[in-house]
Design an enzyme around this catalytic site. Sequence first.
Site, PDB file in Angstrom:
ATOM      1  N   HIS A 103     -36.080  -6.139  72.846  1.00  0.00           N
ATOM      2  CA  HIS A 103     -34.870  -5.339  73.042  1.00  0.00           C
ATOM      3  C   HIS A 103     -34.931  -4.489  74.301  1.00  0.00           C
ATOM      4  O   HIS A 103     -34.141  -3.545  74.454  1.00  0.00           O
ATOM      5  CB  HIS A 103     -34.620  -4.464  71.804  1.00  0.00           C
ATOM      6  CG  HIS A 103     -34.258  -5.262  70.592  1.00  0.00           C
ATOM      7  ND1 HIS A 103     -34.415  -4.800  69.299  1.00  0.00           N
ATOM      8  CD2 HIS A 103     -33.752  -6.527  70.461  1.00  0.00           C
ATOM      9  CE1 HIS A 103     -34.017  -5.720  68.438  1.00  0.00           C
ATOM     10  NE2 HIS A 103     -33.615  -6.772  69.120  1.00  0.00           N
TER      11      HIS A 103
ATOM     12  N   CYS B  87     -22.432   0.613  97.407  1.00  0.00           N
ATOM     13  CA  CYS B  87     -21.361  -0.071  96.664  1.00  0.00           C
ATOM     14  C   CYS B  87     -20.934   0.649  95.391  1.00  0.00           C
ATOM     15  O   CYS B  87     -19.960   0.242  94.750  1.00  0.00           O
ATOM     16  CB  CYS B  87     -21.778  -1.505  96.334  1.00  0.00           C
ATOM     17  SG  CYS B  87     -23.069  -1.628  95.069  1.00  0.00           S
TER      18      CYS B  87
ATOM     19  N   PRO C  37     -44.539  -0.328  54.089  1.00  0.00           N
ATOM     20  CA  PRO C  37     -44.556   0.418  52.834  1.00  0.00           C
ATOM     21  C   PRO C  37     -43.270   0.248  52.025  1.00  0.00           C
ATOM     22  O   PRO C  37     -43.237   0.543  50.837  1.00  0.00           O
ATOM     23  CB  PRO C  37     -44.722   1.876  53.289  1.00  0.00           C
ATOM     24  CG  PRO C  37     -44.187   1.898  54.684  1.00  0.00           C
ATOM     25  CD  PRO C  37     -44.510   0.550  55.266  1.00  0.00           C
TER      26      PRO C  37
END
Length: 239
Positions: free
Chosen positions: A120, A151, A212
């Site tokens: 990601h 730009c 867990p």
Amino acid sequence: MSERERVRELVRGARRIVVFSGAGMSAESGVPTFRDAQTGLWAKFRPEELATEPAFRANPSMVWDWYVSRREAVARVAPNAGHLAIADFQRRHPGRLTVATQNVDGLHQRAGSPGVLALHGNLADDKWLDVPCERCDLAVEAGRPPRCAHCGNLLRPAVVWFGEALPARVLAEAESAARACDLMLVVGTSGAVYPAAGLARMARGQVVVVNPQASDLDDAADVVLRDTAARSLPYLLED
């Protein structure tokens, strides 16, 4: 033989291992999960209102400031014992273990893991919002966010936003590693975010879930350890 001992024997016998990690692993270091990061000034926003290209284009300063706050939160924490155990194993056994992570916080890299496949993206990095002109990298102008003085192109966080595809090269390398591994350790992920979560279902070898809490990948696992990364990985990856 206990389940923990069984997994340690699987680690010892595996030639190619993939560690696929998610937000629960970083939470042990004190990194807020994506939605838990919505505190203070940001409590009135949903993550989906900030982590999109349209949101950034509409209000780049606001979205940039949110990511600055997230970067500051990550900078205050350190890799935990799980991150360190993985990196130490990689130092002892070069080329034998690959890390693929859904986390953008860079804790695997800070722990010393080489070649991390950040599915990601990386919170600490920037990239150009639009295709850069030939002068973008030479004319960066400070601001919130910084921009090209020539730009006007904006820098944005180099993370995957809602509606964006995962980086093709990174995903392909992760899928290749999954298909070639003898053992995959799925650590601290809910298994609900695709396509990343699909890695566990394409693993060629044994799959061990370390979490867990119950996850959506428990049904794909050969072994489920109801434990955290920081508590279990130093033992599992010990020679």
